[in-house]
Design an enzyme around this catalytic site. Structure first.
Site, mmCIF file in Angstrom:
data_model
loop_
_atom_site.group_PDB
_atom_site.id
_atom_site.type_symbol
_atom_site.label_atom_id
_atom_site.label_comp_id
_atom_site.label_asym_id
_atom_site.label_seq_id
_atom_site.Cartn_x
_atom_site.Cartn_y
_atom_site.Cartn_z
ATOM 1 N N HIS A 268 72.928 32.946 27.583
ATOM 2 C CA HIS A 268 72.820 33.613 26.270
ATOM 3 C C HIS A 268 74.142 33.458 25.511
ATOM 4 O O HIS A 268 74.156 33.330 24.278
ATOM 5 C CB HIS A 268 72.476 35.097 26.435
ATOM 6 C CG HIS A 268 71.010 35.356 26.656
ATOM 7 N ND1 HIS A 268 70.032 34.869 25.820
ATOM 8 C CD2 HIS A 268 70.359 36.058 27.623
ATOM 9 C CE1 HIS A 268 68.838 35.256 26.265
ATOM 10 N NE2 HIS A 268 69.014 35.972 27.361
ATOM 11 N N ASP B 185 59.151 43.808 22.005
ATOM 12 C CA ASP B 185 60.134 42.902 22.614
ATOM 13 C C ASP B 185 60.442 41.714 21.698
ATOM 14 O O ASP B 185 60.379 40.557 22.122
ATOM 15 C CB ASP B 185 59.648 42.439 24.002
ATOM 16 C CG ASP B 185 60.756 41.731 24.788
ATOM 17 O OD1 ASP B 185 61.940 41.937 24.474
ATOM 18 O OD2 ASP B 185 60.420 40.964 25.720
ATOM 19 N N HIS C 135 60.158 37.569 25.921
ATOM 20 C CA HIS C 135 60.121 37.361 27.371
ATOM 21 C C HIS C 135 58.731 36.955 27.860
ATOM 22 O O HIS C 135 58.551 36.691 29.040
ATOM 23 C CB HIS C 135 60.562 38.627 28.122
ATOM 24 C CG HIS C 135 62.025 38.933 27.988
ATOM 25 N ND1 HIS C 135 62.520 39.738 26.989
ATOM 26 C CD2 HIS C 135 63.106 38.519 28.706
ATOM 27 C CE1 HIS C 135 63.836 39.833 27.116
ATOM 28 N NE2 HIS C 135 64.223 39.100 28.149
ATOM 29 N N HIS D 93 71.305 32.895 33.686
ATOM 30 C CA HIS D 93 70.492 33.238 32.511
ATOM 31 C C HIS D 93 71.341 33.987 31.478
ATOM 32 O O HIS D 93 71.340 33.648 30.297
ATOM 33 C CB HIS D 93 69.294 34.097 32.959
ATOM 34 C CG HIS D 93 68.453 34.631 31.847
ATOM 35 N ND1 HIS D 93 67.189 34.143 31.561
ATOM 36 C CD2 HIS D 93 68.680 35.615 30.937
ATOM 37 C CE1 HIS D 93 66.684 34.808 30.545
ATOM 38 N NE2 HIS D 93 67.576 35.708 30.139
ATOM 39 N N GLU D 94 72.069 34.991 31.948
ATOM 40 C CA GLU D 94 72.838 35.827 31.009
ATOM 41 C C GLU D 94 73.989 35.047 30.374
ATOM 42 O O GLU D 94 74.214 35.136 29.167
ATOM 43 C CB GLU D 94 73.367 37.067 31.720
ATOM 44 C CG GLU D 94 72.278 38.048 32.141
ATOM 45 C CD GLU D 94 71.336 38.403 31.013
ATOM 46 O OE1 GLU D 94 71.772 38.460 29.851
ATOM 47 O OE2 GLU D 94 70.142 38.595 31.291
ATOM 48 N N TYR E 197 66.892 35.738 17.677
ATOM 49 C CA TYR E 197 66.211 36.438 18.767
ATOM 50 C C TYR E 197 64.970 37.177 18.265
ATOM 51 O O TYR E 197 64.884 38.400 18.303
ATOM 52 C CB TYR E 197 67.189 37.416 19.430
ATOM 53 C CG TYR E 197 66.838 37.754 20.860
ATOM 54 C CD1 TYR E 197 66.913 36.798 21.864
ATOM 55 C CD2 TYR E 197 66.445 39.036 21.209
ATOM 56 C CE1 TYR E 197 66.600 37.106 23.175
ATOM 57 C CE2 TYR E 197 66.136 39.363 22.523
ATOM 58 C CZ TYR E 197 66.212 38.386 23.497
ATOM 59 O OH TYR E 197 65.904 38.694 24.794
ATOM 60 N N GLU F 150 65.295 32.743 25.034
ATOM 61 C CA GLU F 150 65.015 33.211 26.395
ATOM 62 C C GLU F 150 64.771 32.048 27.352
ATOM 63 O O GLU F 150 65.256 32.037 28.488
ATOM 64 C CB GLU F 150 63.793 34.134 26.387
ATOM 65 C CG GLU F 150 64.123 35.569 26.093
ATOM 66 C CD GLU F 150 65.128 36.124 27.096
ATOM 67 O OE1 GLU F 150 64.959 35.898 28.308
ATOM 68 O OE2 GLU F 150 66.099 36.750 26.658
#
Lengths: 358, 90
Positions: free
Chosen positions: A180, A273, A278, A176-177, A191, A200
């Site tokens: 990005h 957020d 998310h 996932h990271e 974002y 996301e």
């Protein structure tokens, strides 16, 4: 695109091989079949003069064009030793021996799993498509409940031990990271709001695929969970998110209930957020799950390829859900044809979650 | 007088909130000084980066929303103190 040497029937035979020692070859053969499918279809079409002009393949600057030594992953893991100073002390470099620190091992392996998915399934050499070394720092901060890509490297906290375990524990979180990072170098989705939720979701999609690819799981065998194992035993929950059933990953007295919607009827409007990036990612996440499950087999092949083509095919940074959905449908048509099962599965998935009109 | 700190975002995307009743603190005076000296009108306002935390801080009549990478100095001190005081009282 490398030259095709093996004929399709042989590739199909290798791809179907399930002997463990042939897993790598089988994967490579499946990748080749997926990549070449449109070319072979174009070959068929050229015989029929009444067919519409074939749609050209999507140009992908990350695809290797020159022959030469096969690229390899280049990993360096550092240890911040509980500080917030980056990068920290180098504890393992590429090819170096396993250490006694499981966070280091998990980070190193997770970086490798992610690199392999992008290279072997999509021909992308690392996060930037140009062999960027993959650097990570573990043991960042005190009781730090997070993992992130800071634009240049991966950073992992150890968790607080009450709610969260160490963040290297889940390969889907590592994938996932790093995704990005891939998004940063490609569509660079803004974002905030829907484009942020897509940013996301793309990370969840390829995070899940990193895990499925490493484990050799088909769509119907996979958990479709993001961050499995991240919660301590004290938390009532199995993971951070579920792509199969958004909103069901946890239900806990301290954390509350997983608030993700699975369709547009549950779309959350909030300032928090970055506009609920998310939360609303549950909607495109579920669309990917539906498309991949409808098609069956390995999700990184057709469905993953369509999403990868979309991300790298000139998608606007401010795309909303509808624009992204239409782009995936175009990508499916370009690669598999307008009357293909892949195109139908993608359209059906977006209709089910209410992004495209039924 | 209560101070609330909510941590949102992160890869988990889970909101956690800590709160402190200032007058119940043994060092209430230093809490009041910290709160009064904070530059509420000029809090950092940069955008949040993917999967980084964002802190929503409320101490009526004031509110501030600060991205993790800009949480420094007295802001960091306040967040740390609220988290510590609330965790100790649990």
């Amino acid at each position: 695109m490398p030259c095709q040497i093996l004929p399709p029937y042989l590739l199909e035979k290798i791809a179907a091989c399930e002997r463990p020692e042939m897993a790598h070859a089988a994967t490579a053969a499946r990748r080749s079949l997926v990549h070449d499918a449109p070319l072979r279809r174009l070959g068929d079409r050229s015989l029929a003069t009444d067919q519409p002009s074939p749609v050209p393949r999507i140009a992908d600057p990350a695809m290797p064009v020159e022959s030469g030594p096969a690229p390899t992953v280049d990993r360096t893991v550092s240890d911040a030793e509980g500080s917030e100073n980056l990068p920290g002390k180098i504890v393992r470099t590429e090819g170096g021996p396993v250490t006694a620190d499981s966070a280091v091992t998990e980070a190193y392996d997770g970086l490798g799993d992610t690199w392999r998915l992008y290279w072997e399934a999509y021909g992308r050499n690392s996060v930037d498509g140009r062999g960027l070394p993959l650097d990570a720092t573990v043991h960042y901060g005190q009781d730090y409940d997070n993992a992130f890509w800071n634009g240049r490297r991966m950073v992992f906290g150890d968790g607080d031990g009450q709610l969260f375990n160490r963040f290297t524990i889940s390969p889907s979180v590592v994938g996932h990271e790093l995704t990005h990072g891939v998004t940063q170098y490609t569509a660079n989705l803004v974002y905030q709001g829907q484009s942020g939720a897509l940013n996301e979701s793309v990370s969840d999609v390829f995070g899940a695929l990193v895990e499925q690819f490493a484990r050799g799981q088909r769509a119907n065998e996979a958990s479709w969970l993001i961050g499995e194992g991240l919660f301590t035993a004290q938390v009532h929950g199995v993971a951070l998110r579920s792509m199969k059933a958004p909103g069901t990953a946890y239900d806990d007295p301290v954390l509350g209930k997983d608030p993700q919607p699975a369709d547009m009827a549950g779309f959350v409007t909030t300032d928090s957020d970055a506009g609920g990036v998310h939360l609303n990612s549950g909607i495109p996440n579920h669309a990917f799950y539906l498309a991949a499950s409808t098609l069956g087999g390995y999700a990184w092949e057709a469905a993953g390829q369509i999403w990868y083509d979309t991300l790298t095919g000139g998608l606007a940074a401010t795309s909303d859900f509808a624009a992204f959905a239409q782009a995936t449908a175009r990508a499916a048509e370009a690669r598999f044809g307008g009357s293909s099962a892949e195109h139908a599965a993608v359209l059906g998935a977006w209709k089910t979650v209410g992004v495209l009109p039924g | 007088m209560k101070v609330y700190v909510s941590r949102v975002g992160g890869v988990a995307g889970i909101r956690l909130t800590w709160q402190v009743r200032v007058d119940d603190q043994p060092d209430a005076d230093s809490w009041w000084r910290l709160l009064e000296d904070l530059p509420w009108q000029s809090a950092p306002s940069g955008p949040v980066q993917p999967d980084r935390f964002c802190y929503e801080i409320k101490a009526e009549p004031h509110e501030a929303v600060i991205a993790e990478n800009e949480l420094d100095g007295p802001w960091r001190e306040l967040v740390d103190r609220v988290q510590r005081a609330d965790t100790d009282s649990r």
